[in-house]
Design a protein around this motif. Structure first.
Motif, PDB file in Angstrom:
ATOM      1  N   VAL A   5       0.856  -1.183   0.000  1.00 22.27           N
ATOM      2  CA  VAL A   5       0.000   0.000   0.000  1.00 22.27           C
ATOM      3  C   VAL A   5       0.892   1.232   0.000  1.00 22.27           C
ATOM      4  O   VAL A   5       1.806   1.350   0.821  1.00 22.27           O
ATOM      5  CB  VAL A   5      -0.928   0.020   1.231  1.00 22.27           C
ATOM      6  CG1 VAL A   5      -1.652   1.359   1.347  1.00 22.27           C
ATOM      7  CG2 VAL A   5      -1.929  -1.121   1.147  1.00 22.27           C
TER       8      VAL A   5
ATOM      9  N   LEU B 206       0.688   5.263   0.342  1.00 16.78           N
ATOM     10  CA  LEU B 206      -0.188   6.368   0.727  1.00 16.78           C
ATOM     11  C   LEU B 206       0.194   7.637  -0.014  1.00 16.78           C
ATOM     12  O   LEU B 206       1.376   7.969  -0.129  1.00 16.78           O
ATOM     13  CB  LEU B 206      -0.106   6.607   2.237  1.00 16.78           C
ATOM     14  CG  LEU B 206      -0.626   5.488   3.147  1.00 16.78           C
ATOM     15  CD1 LEU B 206      -0.445   5.886   4.606  1.00 16.78           C
ATOM     16  CD2 LEU B 206      -2.081   5.170   2.851  1.00 16.78           C
TER      17      LEU B 206
ATOM     18  N   GLU C  70      -3.562  11.264   2.041  1.00 13.62           N
ATOM     19  CA  GLU C  70      -3.953  10.085   2.804  1.00 13.62           C
ATOM     20  C   GLU C  70      -3.104   9.957   4.068  1.00 13.62           C
ATOM     21  O   GLU C  70      -3.624   9.637   5.146  1.00 13.62           O
ATOM     22  CB  GLU C  70      -3.816   8.837   1.934  1.00 13.62           C
ATOM     23  CG  GLU C  70      -4.788   8.831   0.757  1.00 13.62           C
ATOM     24  CD  GLU C  70      -4.441   7.825  -0.314  1.00 13.62           C
ATOM     25  OE1 GLU C  70      -5.256   7.636  -1.231  1.00 13.62           O
ATOM     26  OE2 GLU C  70      -3.343   7.225  -0.239  1.00 13.62           O
TER      27      GLU C  70
ATOM     28  N   LYS D   1      -7.989   2.122   1.073  1.00 11.30           N
ATOM     29  CA  LYS D   1      -6.760   1.426   1.476  1.00 11.30           C
ATOM     30  C   LYS D   1      -6.802   1.061   2.970  1.00 11.30           C
ATOM     31  O   LYS D   1      -7.420   1.758   3.769  1.00 11.30           O
ATOM     32  CB  LYS D   1      -5.540   2.308   1.204  1.00 11.30           C
ATOM     33  CG  LYS D   1      -5.357   2.677  -0.262  1.00 11.30           C
ATOM     34  CD  LYS D   1      -4.233   3.674  -0.442  1.00 11.30           C
ATOM     35  CE  LYS D   1      -4.102   4.095  -1.912  1.00 11.30           C
ATOM     36  NZ  LYS D   1      -3.067   5.131  -2.114  1.00 11.30           N
ATOM     37  N   LYS D   2      -6.128  -0.030   3.312  1.00  5.76           N
ATOM     38  CA  LYS D   2      -5.971  -0.444   4.699  1.00  5.76           C
ATOM     39  C   LYS D   2      -4.477  -0.641   4.963  1.00  5.76           C
ATOM     40  O   LYS D   2      -3.963  -1.755   4.881  1.00  5.76           O
ATOM     41  CB  LYS D   2      -6.747  -1.722   4.992  1.00  5.76           C
ATOM     42  CG  LYS D   2      -6.727  -2.104   6.475  1.00  5.76           C
ATOM     43  CD  LYS D   2      -7.528  -3.373   6.745  1.00  5.76           C
ATOM     44  CE  LYS D   2      -7.507  -3.722   8.218  1.00  5.76           C
ATOM     45  NZ  LYS D   2      -8.271  -4.970   8.510  1.00  5.76           N
ATOM     46  N   PRO D   3      -3.762   0.425   5.259  1.00  5.53           N
ATOM     47  CA  PRO D   3      -2.303   0.320   5.390  1.00  5.53           C
ATOM     48  C   PRO D   3      -1.864  -0.422   6.646  1.00  5.53           C
ATOM     49  O   PRO D   3      -2.473  -0.317   7.701  1.00  5.53           O
ATOM     50  CB  PRO D   3      -1.872   1.794   5.456  1.00  5.53           C
ATOM     51  CG  PRO D   3      -3.053   2.501   6.035  1.00  5.53           C
ATOM     52  CD  PRO D   3      -4.251   1.787   5.488  1.00  5.53           C
TER      53      PRO D   3
ATOM     54  N   ASP E 146       3.699  -0.574   5.587  1.00  3.52           N
ATOM     55  CA  ASP E 146       3.414   0.171   4.361  1.00  3.52           C
ATOM     56  C   ASP E 146       3.961   1.595   4.413  1.00  3.52           C
ATOM     57  O   ASP E 146       4.064   2.249   3.364  1.00  3.52           O
ATOM     58  CB  ASP E 146       1.907   0.190   4.096  1.00  3.52           C
ATOM     59  CG  ASP E 146       1.398  -1.160   3.599  1.00  3.52           C
ATOM     60  OD1 ASP E 146       2.093  -1.777   2.770  1.00  3.52           O
ATOM     61  OD2 ASP E 146       0.320  -1.600   4.041  1.00  3.52           O
TER      62      ASP E 146
ATOM     63  N   THR F 214       5.634   3.519   1.418  1.00  8.31           N
ATOM     64  CA  THR F 214       5.255   4.899   1.114  1.00  8.31           C
ATOM     65  C   THR F 214       6.487   5.782   0.990  1.00  8.31           C
ATOM     66  O   THR F 214       6.571   6.635   0.096  1.00  8.31           O
ATOM     67  CB  THR F 214       4.314   5.440   2.205  1.00  8.31           C
ATOM     68  OG1 THR F 214       3.118   4.652   2.216  1.00  8.31           O
ATOM     69  CG2 THR F 214       3.969   6.900   1.965  1.00  8.31           C
TER      70      THR F 214
END
Length: 383
Positions: A174, A176, A180, A309-311, A315, A319
């Motif tokens: 993920v 971001l 976010e 999204k479900k970080p 993650d 990022t």
């Protein structure tokens, strides 16, 4: 399923008979000692009758000087260089829990063939219930051990060489966006905001950032030295070296982030980040009390600030890489920042985010096309 029956011979001795069905008929194999009988029974239950009997025949015909599995693995692990004690402990746990019970603790190493290895892998997946990644790790250890035996001349070929392993599904990364991450940091409690900002800026692993001490920060140069990391051995946390040689690194940090750190009035040996109890940050506690509640609140928000999204905590490392590559930071610099041992790892994981090479290639082709275009050539589809 095989069974064991004890029968008294005419001379008064006890015969230990392993009973099983083979080709639809009742069959048996007799031993003088109960240990050998129990080992054959266990093998039949795990490997099947034919494979167990093949192993038994191979053992009887094996070189009497061939080392047994337990002795050979222990010798291999003890002689490894460049590994920590925790790693040796984990390898010996593989032997005790996964190899010896299946193949037999004293089985000669030269009778373990590719079929036995394949059945072992199936056993780990179907009976033990290991995850595919765990199976890959255990098979990797057995592969390396067998490779050492090939190198020494103890066995001719590596029985693990052609094993087909169950596929390992990598967790989807993920990345971001700035807005976010801004929404996420707003949900993080004030006492943890700098910690989370430091995570995304440094791209550190949790085992690295929680092992930082005040003395690892150089305020004059705005740098951070990553020189140790927490690892888990036998269910307990142990402080050791970073994951690899490249993971021991010095990171450049933005001065404004360094200014946020609580450094004054503290000794160089103090933990840089601490939990509510003043001790080293516990990852599980942080996840349950800080990270998970913040992400859950955002996911429940009707405006969907995380865009579905479900970080995970990790993650933030991804990022960090995406932000750098998005601003044209060279990928070899990203490699050093993240502490990847090989740039191949960085390219394989994040190369799709680096569009500069593709754009440059398109520019080269475009220039060639423009120089070869004939005057008055119309565009396809134009009126």
């Amino acid at each position: 399923m095989a069974s064991i029956d004890e029968r008294k011979r005419s001379d008064g001795s006890i015969a230990h008979v392993v009973l099983y069905r083979r080709n639809g008929k009742q069959s048996s194999t007799t031993f003088d000692d109960p240990i050998s009988a129990l080992q054959l029974k266990r093998r039949m239950d795990k490997l099947g009758v034919e494979q167990a009997l093949q192993l038994l025949a191979a053992e009887l015909a094996a070189d009497p000087d061939a080392p047994g599995l337990t002795d050979a693995v222990n010798s291999y692990v003890d002689d490894l260089t460049g590994v920590e004690d925790g790693t040796r402990t984990r390898y010996k746990r593989f032997l005790a829990n996964d190899l010896a019970p299946f193949f037999g603790a004293h089985t000669p190493v030269d009778v373990i063939d590719d079929k036995a290895v394949a059945r072992w892998v199936n056993h780990l997946q179907q009976v033990v219930g290991n995850a595919n990644k765990t199976i890959a790790n255990k098979h990797g250890f057995l592969f390396a051990f067998m490779a050492s035996l090939v190198k020494s001349g103890a066995i001719p070929t590596n029985p693990c060489a052609d094993t087909t392993l169950p596929p390992v599904d990598q967790a989807e990364m993920v990345f971001l966006e700035e807005d976010e991450f801004a929404a996420l940091i707003d949900e993080i409690p004030r006492s943890w905001k700098t910690f989370v900002r430091f995570l995304v800026a440094s791209g550190m692993r949790m085992g690295e950032i929680t092992a930082l001490r005040v003395g690892d920060i150089d305020r004059k140069r705005n740098t951070c030295h990553v020189r140790r990391a927490w690892k888990y051995t036998g269910g307990r946390r142990v402080l050791g070296r970073p994951k690899s040689k490249r993971s021991n690194r010095v990171l450049d940090l933005d001065p404004s982030l360094v200014a946020e750190l609580r450094l004054d009035g503290r000794t160089r040996g103090d933990w840089l980040f601490v939990g509510a109890n003043g001790n080293v940050v516990d990852v599980t506690t942080f996840y349950k009390t800080v990270w998970s509640p913040a992400v859950s609140r955002l996911m429940a928000d009707p405006t969907d600030p995380l865009d579905g999204k479900k970080p995970r905590i990790h993650d933030l490392r991804h990022t960090c890489a995406s932000w750098m590559l998005g601003e044209n930071v060279p990928i070899h610099v990203v490699q050093r920042h993240l502490g990847h041992e090989s740039i191949t790892t960085t390219v394989n994981r994040y190369g799709h985010l680096d569009r500069r090479a593709g754009a440059a290639a398109a520019s080269v082709i475009g220039a060639k096309l423009s120089r070869t275009a004939k005057p008055g050539l119309s565009v396809v589809g134009a009126a």
